[in-house]
Motif scaffolding. Structure first.
Motif, PDB file in Angstrom:
ATOM      1  N   ILE A 183       0.915  -0.999  -0.051  1.00 24.39           N
ATOM      2  CA  ILE A 183      -0.048  -0.140  -0.082  1.00 24.39           C
ATOM      3  C   ILE A 183       0.878   1.273   0.003  1.00 24.39           C
ATOM      4  N   VAL A 184       1.839   1.284   0.706  1.00 23.81           N
ATOM      5  CA  VAL A 184       2.844   2.519   0.940  1.00 23.81           C
ATOM      6  C   VAL A 184       3.322   2.600  -0.571  1.00 23.81           C
ATOM      7  N   GLN A 185       4.058   1.578  -1.125  1.00 27.29           N
ATOM      8  CA  GLN A 185       4.676   1.622  -2.394  1.00 27.29           C
ATOM      9  C   GLN A 185       3.646   1.882  -3.405  1.00 27.29           C
ATOM     10  N   ARG A 186       2.575   1.330  -3.517  1.00 27.21           N
ATOM     11  CA  ARG A 186       1.606   1.956  -4.592  1.00 27.21           C
ATOM     12  C   ARG A 186       1.113   3.533  -4.422  1.00 27.21           C
ATOM     13  N   PHE A 187       0.937   3.831  -3.098  1.00 25.35           N
ATOM     14  CA  PHE A 187       0.437   5.227  -3.260  1.00 25.35           C
ATOM     15  C   PHE A 187       1.623   6.315  -3.163  1.00 25.35           C
ATOM     16  N   THR A 188       2.554   5.873  -2.991  1.00 30.62           N
ATOM     17  CA  THR A 188       3.635   6.800  -3.460  1.00 30.62           C
ATOM     18  C   THR A 188       4.336   6.708  -4.668  1.00 30.62           C
ATOM     19  N   ASP A 189       4.630   5.525  -5.032  1.00 31.13           N
ATOM     20  CA  ASP A 189       5.461   5.500  -6.398  1.00 31.13           C
ATOM     21  C   ASP A 189       4.571   5.701  -7.581  1.00 31.13           C
ATOM     22  N   GLY A 190       3.127   5.598  -7.098  1.00 30.54           N
ATOM     23  CA  GLY A 190       2.201   5.506  -8.380  1.00 30.54           C
ATOM     24  C   GLY A 190       1.610   6.929  -8.372  1.00 30.54           C
ATOM     25  N   TYR A 191       1.998   7.764  -7.512  1.00 28.21           N
ATOM     26  CA  TYR A 191       1.410   9.294  -7.261  1.00 28.21           C
ATOM     27  C   TYR A 191       1.469  10.067  -8.666  1.00 28.21           C
ATOM     28  N   ALA A 192       2.812  10.021  -9.276  1.00 21.63           N
ATOM     29  CA  ALA A 192       2.937  10.910 -10.430  1.00 21.63           C
ATOM     30  C   ALA A 192       2.595  10.283 -11.531  1.00 21.63           C
ATOM     31  N   THR A 193       2.238   8.951 -11.727  1.00 23.08           N
ATOM     32  CA  THR A 193       1.892   8.570 -13.088  1.00 23.08           C
ATOM     33  C   THR A 193       0.284   8.011 -13.147  1.00 23.08           C
ATOM     34  N   ASP A 194      -0.224   7.625 -11.910  1.00 24.01           N
ATOM     35  CA  ASP A 194      -1.682   7.133 -11.973  1.00 24.01           C
ATOM     36  C   ASP A 194      -2.556   8.331 -11.563  1.00 24.01           C
ATOM     37  N   SER A 195      -3.417   8.781 -12.280  1.00 25.18           N
ATOM     38  CA  SER A 195      -4.269   9.741 -11.900  1.00 25.18           C
ATOM     39  C   SER A 195      -5.156   9.411 -10.914  1.00 25.18           C
ATOM     40  N   LYS A 196      -5.737   7.959 -10.704  1.00 21.70           N
ATOM     41  CA  LYS A 196      -6.469   7.684  -9.719  1.00 21.70           C
ATOM     42  C   LYS A 196      -6.020   7.732  -8.242  1.00 21.70           C
ATOM     43  N   ILE A 197      -4.778   7.209  -8.483  1.00 16.06           N
ATOM     44  CA  ILE A 197      -3.882   7.245  -7.011  1.00 16.06           C
ATOM     45  C   ILE A 197      -3.819   8.673  -6.530  1.00 16.06           C
ATOM     46  N   LYS A 198      -3.431   9.442  -7.627  1.00 15.69           N
ATOM     47  CA  LYS A 198      -3.341  11.055  -7.235  1.00 15.69           C
ATOM     48  C   LYS A 198      -4.365  11.441  -6.676  1.00 15.69           C
ATOM     49  N   ASN A 199      -5.644  11.210  -7.282  1.00 15.46           N
ATOM     50  CA  ASN A 199      -6.742  11.690  -6.685  1.00 15.46           C
ATOM     51  C   ASN A 199      -7.117  11.472  -5.352  1.00 15.46           C
ATOM     52  N   MET A 200      -6.873  10.036  -5.003  1.00 15.44           N
ATOM     53  CA  MET A 200      -6.970   9.315  -3.515  1.00 15.44           C
ATOM     54  C   MET A 200      -6.243  10.189  -2.580  1.00 15.44           C
ATOM     55  N   VAL A 201      -4.749  10.400  -2.875  1.00 12.75           N
ATOM     56  CA  VAL A 201      -4.024  10.700  -2.065  1.00 12.75           C
ATOM     57  C   VAL A 201      -4.232  12.461  -1.779  1.00 12.75           C
ATOM     58  N   ASP A 202      -4.526  12.991  -2.959  1.00  7.93           N
ATOM     59  CA  ASP A 202      -4.734  14.434  -2.687  1.00  7.93           C
ATOM     60  C   ASP A 202      -5.937  14.758  -1.938  1.00  7.93           C
ATOM     61  N   THR A 203      -7.032  13.952  -1.625  1.00  4.87           N
ATOM     62  CA  THR A 203      -8.546  14.143  -1.002  1.00  4.87           C
ATOM     63  C   THR A 203      -8.401  13.503  -0.032  1.00  4.87           C
ATOM     64  N   HIS A 204      -7.219  12.697   0.650  1.00  3.12           N
ATOM     65  CA  HIS A 204      -7.389  11.944   1.880  1.00  3.12           C
ATOM     66  C   HIS A 204      -5.939  11.853   2.483  1.00  3.12           C
ATOM     67  N   THR A 205      -6.028  11.560   3.794  1.00  3.65           N
ATOM     68  CA  THR A 205      -4.881  11.426   4.495  1.00  3.65           C
ATOM     69  C   THR A 205      -4.779   9.937   4.776  1.00  3.65           C
ATOM     70  N   ILE A 206      -3.618   9.180   4.133  1.00  2.00           N
ATOM     71  CA  ILE A 206      -3.755   7.799   4.431  1.00  2.00           C
ATOM     72  C   ILE A 206      -2.539   7.399   5.412  1.00  2.00           C
ATOM     73  N   TYR A 207      -2.778   6.689   6.502  1.00  2.00           N
ATOM     74  CA  TYR A 207      -1.794   6.032   7.476  1.00  2.00           C
ATOM     75  C   TYR A 207      -1.822   4.689   7.335  1.00  2.00           C
ATOM     76  N   VAL A 208      -0.457   4.320   7.563  1.00  2.00           N
ATOM     77  CA  VAL A 208      -0.245   2.869   7.348  1.00  2.00           C
ATOM     78  C   VAL A 208       0.763   2.235   8.575  1.00  2.00           C
ATOM     79  N   VAL A 209       0.469   1.270   9.243  1.00  2.00           N
ATOM     80  CA  VAL A 209       1.346   1.048  10.277  1.00  2.00           C
ATOM     81  C   VAL A 209       1.566  -0.588   9.774  1.00  2.00           C
ATOM     82  N   PRO A 210       2.716  -0.784   9.489  1.00  4.00           N
ATOM     83  CA  PRO A 210       3.076  -2.179   8.913  1.00  4.00           C
ATOM     84  C   PRO A 210       3.311  -3.287   9.835  1.00  4.00           C
TER      85      PRO A 210
END
Length: 312
Positions: free
Chosen positions: A88-115
């Protein structure tokens, strides 16, 4: 107490070295922040009994946005769940610049991950290059020779109410001496108490299930759950299960549990909280699928994760 020596990469047996030790997870989180400092921040919700940081990766920028939490590895031997949170961490960080769907989710939310909610137990489980089938924390039980408490029976909502946990310190589902007797559960609860989390998945293995509250009772509409709220859980649970092929059901249909994080999250804070029991469906390979399963089983949950985020 000083932490035990960090596990080395070769502490995972042959066929499992694609899994990440605690030190390797921490390094991956640091790398995510270094590569994406505009959207990622590494901190900690607290310390484990042995002194390890309970790493928290925050994805998103700004305040006042809906908050979503993903937690993994409450149970030590469930290493695939740590890989799920890392994915989840890698997908929502590495994908931010290239995937518009991921960018929108990140821009409109705060996502917390405790692995790693239970890093002490997880490190112990792989110590010496073999699996120990360890589930619990590593804090000694006062007045007993036993070690560890089941962290997912240690939360203070309906703790110990309903024969859904054990009073035997040697049992796998030992609930602890009191609610939040474990520093790991106390730290994570304090973090949630201090934030405005709206939706949550706690990842476990195994059985391929999507579970929702309540676990302490078979009633779908016990105190604290209206019929409309129960239907929302059911509808979303079924929708997420339709994307990954899991079986959706109220948690208590599997078996009664009391003092778990999902009941606490909903019962205390009205967080839309689910438990995912990941691959496999049965005891072979049970808690220890080979590392070839990491990619297919983590990516399998991408649509469900997106569905949950889209709810808030």
């Amino acid at each position: 107490m000083a932490p035990a020596a960090s596990a080395a990469a070769n502490d995972f047996p042959s066929g499992y070295q694609g899994y990440h030790t605690y030190a390797e997870v921490t390094a991956e989180l640091q790398k995510a922040v270094a590569n994406h400092p505009d959207i990622a921040k590494l901190s900690s919700v607290g310390k484990s009994y042995e002194g390890r940081n309970l790493n928290l990766l925050t994805i998103g920028s700004g305040t006042g946005k809906p908050e979503v939490l993903f937690t993994c590895n409450q149970h030590a031997r469930e290493h695939l769940t740590t890989e799920m949170c890392l994915h989840i961490v890698q997908r929502f960080t590495d994908g931010y610049a290239t995937d518009s769907k991921i960018k929108n989710m990140v821009d409109t939310h705060t996502i917390y991950v405790v692995p790693n909610v239970n890093p002490d137990g997880s490190e112990y489980d792989i110590s010496g290059g073999r699996f120990h089938n360890w589930r619990k924390t590593r804090k000694p039980v006062p007045g007993s020779t036993a070690i560890g408490t089941d962290p997912n029976r240690n939360w203070d909502y309906q703790w110990g109410c309903c024969d859904g946990s054990s009073t035997n310190p040697s049992a796998q589902d030992y609930r602890g001496t009191a609610p939040f007797s474990e520093p790991e559960t106390r730290a994570l609860a304090d973090f949630i108490n201090a934030h405005q989390v709206k939706a949550h998945i706690d990842f476990h293995t195994y059985s391929e299930l999507v579970l929702w509250p309540f676990g302490y009772t078979t009633s779908p509409t016990a105190t604290g759950m209206t019929a409309a709220e129960a239907k929302r859980f059911q509808d979303l649970g079924k929708a997420m299960a339709a994307t990954n092929g899991y079986t959706p059901e109220q948690s208590s249909k599997l078996y009664i549990t009391d003092g778990d994080i999902n009941d606490w999250s909903w019962g205390t804070h009205k967080i839309l909280s689910f438990c995912f029991e990941m691959y496999p469906t049965g005891s072979n390979p049970g808690f220890y699928p080979k590392d070839t399963q990491i990619v297919p089983q983590t990516t399998r949950n991408d649509p469900a994760v997106d569905l949950l985020i889209g709810q808030v």
